[in-house]
Design a protein around this motif. Structure first.
Motif, PDB file in Angstrom:
ATOM      1  N   GLN A 259     -16.193 -10.031  -6.128  1.00  0.00           N
ATOM      2  CA  GLN A 259     -15.339  -8.879  -6.695  1.00  0.00           C
ATOM      3  C   GLN A 259     -14.763  -8.346  -5.503  1.00  0.00           C
ATOM      4  N   ILE A 260     -15.255  -8.205  -4.472  1.00  0.00           N
ATOM      5  CA  ILE A 260     -14.386  -7.641  -3.192  1.00  0.00           C
ATOM      6  C   ILE A 260     -13.272  -8.396  -2.639  1.00  0.00           C
ATOM      7  N   ALA A 261     -13.298  -9.659  -2.896  1.00  0.00           N
ATOM      8  CA  ALA A 261     -12.370 -10.758  -2.629  1.00  0.00           C
ATOM      9  C   ALA A 261     -11.143 -10.784  -3.673  1.00  0.00           C
ATOM     10  N   GLN A 262     -11.330 -10.608  -4.909  1.00  0.00           N
ATOM     11  CA  GLN A 262     -10.683 -10.323  -5.925  1.00  0.00           C
ATOM     12  C   GLN A 262      -9.924  -8.971  -5.606  1.00  0.00           C
ATOM     13  N   GLN A 263     -10.408  -7.961  -5.482  1.00  0.00           N
ATOM     14  CA  GLN A 263      -9.744  -6.754  -5.400  1.00  0.00           C
ATOM     15  C   GLN A 263      -8.793  -6.927  -3.896  1.00  0.00           C
ATOM     16  N   LEU A 264      -9.191  -7.538  -2.966  1.00  0.00           N
ATOM     17  CA  LEU A 264      -8.377  -7.623  -1.819  1.00  0.00           C
ATOM     18  C   LEU A 264      -7.157  -8.647  -2.258  1.00  0.00           C
ATOM     19  N   MET A 265      -7.291  -9.505  -2.813  1.00  0.00           N
ATOM     20  CA  MET A 265      -6.059 -10.559  -3.352  1.00  0.00           C
ATOM     21  C   MET A 265      -5.151  -9.480  -4.137  1.00  0.00           C
ATOM     22  N   ASP A 266      -5.469  -8.779  -4.917  1.00  0.00           N
ATOM     23  CA  ASP A 266      -4.765  -7.940  -5.931  1.00  0.00           C
ATOM     24  C   ASP A 266      -4.076  -7.126  -4.983  1.00  0.00           C
ATOM     25  N   LEU A 267      -4.703  -6.246  -4.206  1.00  0.00           N
ATOM     26  CA  LEU A 267      -4.045  -5.096  -3.243  1.00  0.00           C
ATOM     27  C   LEU A 267      -3.274  -5.530  -2.227  1.00  0.00           C
ATOM     28  N   VAL A 268      -3.385  -6.492  -1.586  1.00  0.00           N
ATOM     29  CA  VAL A 268      -2.830  -6.976  -0.521  1.00  0.00           C
ATOM     30  C   VAL A 268      -1.809  -8.054  -0.584  1.00  0.00           C
ATOM     31  N   ASP A 269      -2.006  -8.648  -1.880  1.00  0.00           N
ATOM     32  CA  ASP A 269      -0.670  -9.683  -2.518  1.00  0.00           C
ATOM     33  C   ASP A 269      -0.915 -11.001  -1.681  1.00  0.00           C
ATOM     34  N   VAL A 270      -2.212 -11.583  -1.686  1.00  0.00           N
ATOM     35  CA  VAL A 270      -2.444 -13.041  -0.919  1.00  0.00           C
ATOM     36  C   VAL A 270      -2.889 -13.873  -2.262  1.00  0.00           C
ATOM     37  N   ASP A 271      -2.860 -15.052  -1.673  1.00  0.00           N
ATOM     38  CA  ASP A 271      -3.404 -16.215  -2.757  1.00  0.00           C
ATOM     39  C   ASP A 271      -4.785 -16.389  -2.734  1.00  0.00           C
ATOM     40  N   ARG A 272      -5.533 -16.087  -1.475  1.00  0.00           N
ATOM     41  CA  ARG A 272      -6.786 -16.302  -1.160  1.00  0.00           C
ATOM     42  C   ARG A 272      -7.434 -15.707  -0.139  1.00  0.00           C
ATOM     43  N   VAL A 273      -8.820 -15.471  -0.006  1.00  0.00           N
ATOM     44  CA  VAL A 273      -9.226 -14.934   1.046  1.00  0.00           C
ATOM     45  C   VAL A 273     -10.174 -16.010   1.519  1.00  0.00           C
TER      46      VAL A 273
END
Length: 331
Positions: A259-273
């Motif tokens: 969940q944390i990784a998905q929020q990060l991808m959505d909020l900072v516009d990256v393809d992966r963490v």
């Protein structure tokens, strides 16, 4: 022709045709990231629930070992109560507000059924007094009374049934990607981690689309061919997080990292963490192996095994350690 008819034939002006654009919204919206300062108290007695203000915390005598500062939150991600978020939507940086979160949304209504009688034996002796916070099984509660061998325990949240008032100020909107990511990580994990952004070229399997001409010529009765894939190189915008031991052992991370990784991808516009672990080379040899047995050489070990008529392949680690000890005693 009458004046009325002329008016009807007159073409409508551009201003008459213009309609309000419902897509044009003003102020903060879901997906925006902000720094928010706030203090929350119960409505009934003003009991402090939470604050980002160091002066308020000092006055209340709480959080001596904590740092107090405005928190970075993302709107629309469940970081704050819905009632508070709804009051923030449409506002601008610098605005202030006050809103009451009802008990049902805050910490739940008080439930009489959650006040139960249990055996006093389930409570440690040092906690057998009214007001003690106790853990019984998977539940936490507060001891109300103890009579004989029975205890009355309230398993409701300590603030159940309390309406909570939030007074807040929107400090600023956060645009910087790294600051956004750090804010999310800090909110979930209360940790300051090393992070960085990087564009990586990675190999990826992609399906090969069949040629349209070949598809048209195929017999309708024939089964469709198996899909074909090819390996191609693609660029991925990546957010790297240094996997320090504190992160690996953090329970919140272990339970919610997807969940944390998905929020990060959505909020900072990256393809992966990417969680990157660094091993610094200061490794430990296994006791009793590869020279890790008090300086004993490999020749001594081989000689000892041959003398004992033992096949090295049949040994486990404990056996090797026993042999090592025997050699050390003999030296």
């Amino acid at each position: 022709m009458s004046n009325d008819s002329a008016a009807e034939d007159e073409p409508a002006s551009a201003d008459d045709d213009a309609e309000p654009n419902e897509d044009e919204v003003e102020g903060l919206q879901e997906g925006d990231v902000i720094k928010l300062a706030y203090t929350a108290r119960t409505v009934e007695d003003g009991h402090l629930v939470d604050t980002t203000d160091a002066d308020v915390a000092e006055e209340e005598g709480v959080g001596e070992d904590q740092e107090f500062a405005p928190r970075t939150i993302a709107l629309g991600q469940g970081h704050i109560f819905e009632t508070v978020e709804a009051d923030i939507i449409g506002k601008e940086a610098g605005d202030e507000g006050s809103v009451v979160v009802p008990a049902a949304e805050a910490f739940g209504e008080f439930d009489e059924e959650q006040v139960r009688t249990v055996s006093a034996d389930k409570i440690p002796e040092d906690d057998r007094y009214p007001g003690a916070q106790v853990q019984i099984g998977q539940e936490q509660g507060i001891v109300e009374t103890i009579v004989g061998g029975r205890a009355r325990v309230d398993f409701n949240h300590p603030l159940a049934g309390e309406d909570v008032e939030y007074e807040y100020e929107i400090i600023e909107e956060v645009e910087d990607r790294e600051e956004r990511a750090q804010g999310v990580l800090s909110m979930f994990l209360d940790m300051d981690l090393d992070i960085w952004f990087q564009t990586d070229t990675v190999e990826e399997e992609q399906r090969v689309e069949p040629d349209e001409a070949e598809g048209d010529e195929a017999d309708e009765d024939e089964e469709p061919p198996e899909p074909e894939f090819e390996t191609v190189e693609v660029e991925k915008e990546s957010l790297y997080i240094e996997a320090v031991p504190q992160l690996q052992m953090n329970q919140q991370w272990m339970m919610q990292k997807q969940q944390i990784a998905q929020q990060l991808m959505d909020l900072v516009d990256v393809d992966r963490v990417v969680i990157q672990e660094t091993i610094d080379g200061a490794g430990m040899g296994m006791p009793g192996m590869m020279g890790g047995m008090g300086g004993m050489g490999g020749g001594d070990l081989e000689a000892a095994l041959e003398e004992a008529d033992i096949d090295a392949e049949d040994l486990d680690v404990d056996d090797v350690e026993d042999v090592a000890e025997e050699i050390e005693d003999a030296q």
